[in-house]
Design an enzyme around this catalytic site. Structure first.
Site, PDB file in Angstrom:
ATOM      1  N   ASP A 134      57.611  57.564  -5.773  1.00 34.60           N
ATOM      2  CA  ASP A 134      56.256  58.169  -6.170  1.00 34.60           C
ATOM      3  C   ASP A 134      55.673  58.433  -4.691  1.00 34.60           C
ATOM      4  O   ASP A 134      54.370  58.904  -4.985  1.00 34.60           O
ATOM      5  CB  ASP A 134      55.660  56.927  -6.639  1.00 34.60           C
ATOM      6  CG  ASP A 134      54.229  57.511  -7.490  1.00 34.60           C
ATOM      7  OD1 ASP A 134      54.365  58.875  -7.719  1.00 34.60           O
ATOM      8  OD2 ASP A 134      53.490  56.887  -7.470  1.00 34.60           O
ATOM      9  N   CYS A 188      58.454  57.027 -30.529  1.00 31.07           N
ATOM     10  CA  CYS A 188      57.223  56.973 -30.911  1.00 31.07           C
ATOM     11  C   CYS A 188      56.769  57.110 -32.284  1.00 31.07           C
ATOM     12  O   CYS A 188      55.783  56.467 -32.918  1.00 31.07           O
ATOM     13  CB  CYS A 188      56.408  58.129 -29.965  1.00 31.07           C
ATOM     14  SG  CYS A 188      56.163  57.782 -28.245  1.00 31.07           S
ATOM     15  N   CYS A 191      53.286  56.908 -34.612  1.00 29.07           N
ATOM     16  CA  CYS A 191      52.270  56.241 -33.906  1.00 29.07           C
ATOM     17  C   CYS A 191      51.395  57.226 -32.863  1.00 29.07           C
ATOM     18  O   CYS A 191      52.001  57.969 -32.236  1.00 29.07           O
ATOM     19  CB  CYS A 191      52.970  55.051 -33.066  1.00 29.07           C
ATOM     20  SG  CYS A 191      51.644  54.076 -32.010  1.00 29.07           S
ATOM     21  N   CYS A 194      48.082  55.425 -28.466  1.00 33.77           N
ATOM     22  CA  CYS A 194      47.689  55.990 -27.103  1.00 33.77           C
ATOM     23  C   CYS A 194      46.858  56.996 -26.992  1.00 33.77           C
ATOM     24  O   CYS A 194      45.923  57.414 -26.279  1.00 33.77           O
ATOM     25  CB  CYS A 194      48.935  56.004 -26.290  1.00 33.77           C
ATOM     26  SG  CYS A 194      49.717  57.366 -27.004  1.00 33.77           S
ATOM     27  N   CYS A 198      42.038  56.903 -26.030  1.00 34.37           N
ATOM     28  CA  CYS A 198      41.694  57.543 -24.779  1.00 34.37           C
ATOM     29  C   CYS A 198      39.931  57.873 -24.900  1.00 34.37           C
ATOM     30  O   CYS A 198      39.662  58.444 -25.533  1.00 34.37           O
ATOM     31  CB  CYS A 198      42.354  58.750 -24.386  1.00 34.37           C
ATOM     32  SG  CYS A 198      41.752  59.452 -23.054  1.00 34.37           S
ATOM     33  N   CYS A 214      41.261  62.390 -17.251  1.00 37.23           N
ATOM     34  CA  CYS A 214      41.922  61.239 -17.222  1.00 37.23           C
ATOM     35  C   CYS A 214      41.136  60.052 -16.159  1.00 37.23           C
ATOM     36  O   CYS A 214      40.878  60.499 -15.131  1.00 37.23           O
ATOM     37  CB  CYS A 214      43.324  61.301 -16.712  1.00 37.23           C
ATOM     38  SG  CYS A 214      44.061  59.602 -16.730  1.00 37.23           S
ATOM     39  N   CYS A 241      43.305  53.283 -15.280  1.00 37.61           N
ATOM     40  CA  CYS A 241      42.809  52.838 -16.631  1.00 37.61           C
ATOM     41  C   CYS A 241      44.114  52.557 -17.335  1.00 37.61           C
ATOM     42  O   CYS A 241      45.083  53.314 -17.063  1.00 37.61           O
ATOM     43  CB  CYS A 241      42.111  54.142 -17.305  1.00 37.61           C
ATOM     44  SG  CYS A 241      41.925  54.091 -19.186  1.00 37.61           S
ATOM     45  N   CYS A 244      45.733  53.604 -22.621  1.00 36.02           N
ATOM     46  CA  CYS A 244      46.907  53.979 -23.426  1.00 36.02           C
ATOM     47  C   CYS A 244      48.002  53.357 -23.254  1.00 36.02           C
ATOM     48  O   CYS A 244      48.962  53.464 -24.072  1.00 36.02           O
ATOM     49  CB  CYS A 244      47.182  55.645 -23.109  1.00 36.02           C
ATOM     50  SG  CYS A 244      47.642  55.750 -21.183  1.00 36.02           S
ATOM     51  N   CYS A 248      50.416  50.339 -26.768  1.00 38.56           N
ATOM     52  CA  CYS A 248      51.648  50.547 -27.214  1.00 38.56           C
ATOM     53  C   CYS A 248      52.330  49.552 -27.917  1.00 38.56           C
ATOM     54  O   CYS A 248      52.601  48.582 -26.992  1.00 38.56           O
ATOM     55  CB  CYS A 248      52.590  51.423 -26.069  1.00 38.56           C
ATOM     56  SG  CYS A 248      54.055  51.786 -26.450  1.00 38.56           S
TER      57      CYS A 248
END
Length: 374
Positions: A134, A188, A191, A194, A198, A214, A241, A244, A248
């Site tokens: 990252d 997914c 669904c 998420c 938000c 975001c 945050c 989301c 899940c």
């Protein structure tokens, strides 16, 4: 040593280092990522993260980053929280810090372990390796999907049927051609938990994120005042945050972090607003030494805490908020104006305005006084 044997031994070594999932893909396995990234950047959805545009070519294609790469070994390390991050949102006199940031900086932990295993792999096989966590232009999530670790969910994060959503990703690039694993498919279904949860409507469509809306972006990457429309929705979130992720359904398979340095520090689980408002730069650096929170700096951090204070409805913190009307940083002073206006009656706010506005020179702060004064 055969490529299969080398792969198997590397996987065993990585799991011994604490990685909960390992997958291998080819370096040329994500040709679609280039166009998706370009569309994201062309739409301005990256906000002020200019470094994403500056590294677009390398980010969009691993072979531009390192032409000699043949395989990419993707790893996941679990950081599941012990508590429900959504419960902390109800404690308005306290703040909420994203689960991944409640202890040591994961970059250091994951990269350290990854470098150890990659180094041993290089010695045993003679292969060249590069390790990324990252901090380089690598599209870890599409690579993780191609390597079979998970799929990019509608919230754009990687989801695993075994790990849920609570895990970090890392990558080992190598010039050795290792057997690739099967790509993971999307699970997914219908669904949309998420998307619906938000608080700032940051998803214009499934699988599409507008970073400018975001809360993670606003509290971490965004400099300057928080746009007015997002201050109330921020609630008590001051660093990142988790909404989301937390909703899940696949997180029913998630486990609590096994690495001790990724388990939440007690003082960062849900710290009191009044405590954090008292941090000067020295105290901020000391409290968050070794933490990812340190990188945003004290001023941006206090800006976020002041927004949480304004949303708290707790008049007992008004004095601590008012003290920041004299802060050296204009953005902090502006956030204090907003928070004070939310917490106090008209008379106290008018008195503060009279005492401080005539000394103010920053246009943004003057604008806050005028807006809050109606």
């Amino acid at each position: 040593m055969t490529a299969k044997t080398a792969k198997d031994r590397l996987i065993d070594d990585l799991k011994a280092e604490g990685f909960t999932a390992v997958g291998v893909t080819r370096a040329d396995a994500i040709p679609e990522a280039r166009d998706r990234l370009h569309a994201f950047l062309a739409g301005g959805l990256h906000g002020t993260m200019a470094w994403m545009a500056e590294t677009e070519a390398r980010r969009g294609d691993p072979l531009v980053l390192w032409p000699a790469a043949k395989s990419v070994v993707m790893v996941a390390m679990n950081y599941g929280p012990e508590d429900d991050p959504l419960e902390a949102l109800t404690r308005r006199d306290r703040v909420t810090i994203s689960a991944y940031a409640r202890n040591r900086d994961y970059h250091d932990i994951v990269k350290g372990k990854l470098k150890q295993a990659a180094g041993r792999f290089a010695v045993k096989t003679g292969a060249d390796v590069k390790v990324f966590v990252d901090t380089a232009p690598v599209m870890e999530k599409p690579l993780g999907e191609a390597a079979g670790i998970g799929w990019q969910g509608k919230h754009t994060n990687l989801v695993s049927r075994d790990l849920g959503s609570w895990f970090f990703l890392g990558a080992i690039f190598t010039d050795m051609d290792l057997p690739a694993d099967e790509r993971e498919s999307d699970h997914c279904g219908s669904c949309r938990n998420c998307l619906d949860i938000c608080p700032t409507d940051a998803f214009p469509a499934p699988y599409r994120l507008d970073a400018r809306r975001c809360i993670s972006y606003l509290t971490i990457e965004h400099a300057g005042p928080i746009p007015v429309e997002f201050r109330k929705p921020m609630g008590n979130r001051i660093y990142g945050c988790d909404d989301c992720l937390a909703v899940c359904p696949w997180n029913k398979f998630a486990a609590v972090a096994s690495e001790a340095k990724l388990k939440a520090r007690e003082d960062l689980k849900s710290p009191a607003i009044i405590e954090l408002l008292g941090l000067d730069d020295t105290a901020f650096r000391a409290k968050f030494s070794g933490s990812p929170i340190k990188r945003i700096g004290r001023d941006r951090f206090i800006r976020n805490v002041l927004i949480a204070a304004g949303n708290s409805g707790d008049e007992t913190v008004a004095g601590a908020v008012e003290a920041h009307l004299r802060d050296p940083d204009a953005t902090v002073r502006g956030a204090a104006v907003w928070a004070l206006g939310e917490l106090t009656d008209e008379n106290r706010f008018a008195a503060a305005r009279e005492a401080h506005r005539k000394q103010e020179t920053a246009e943004t702060v003057i604008g806050e006084w005028d807006r809050m004064s109606g």
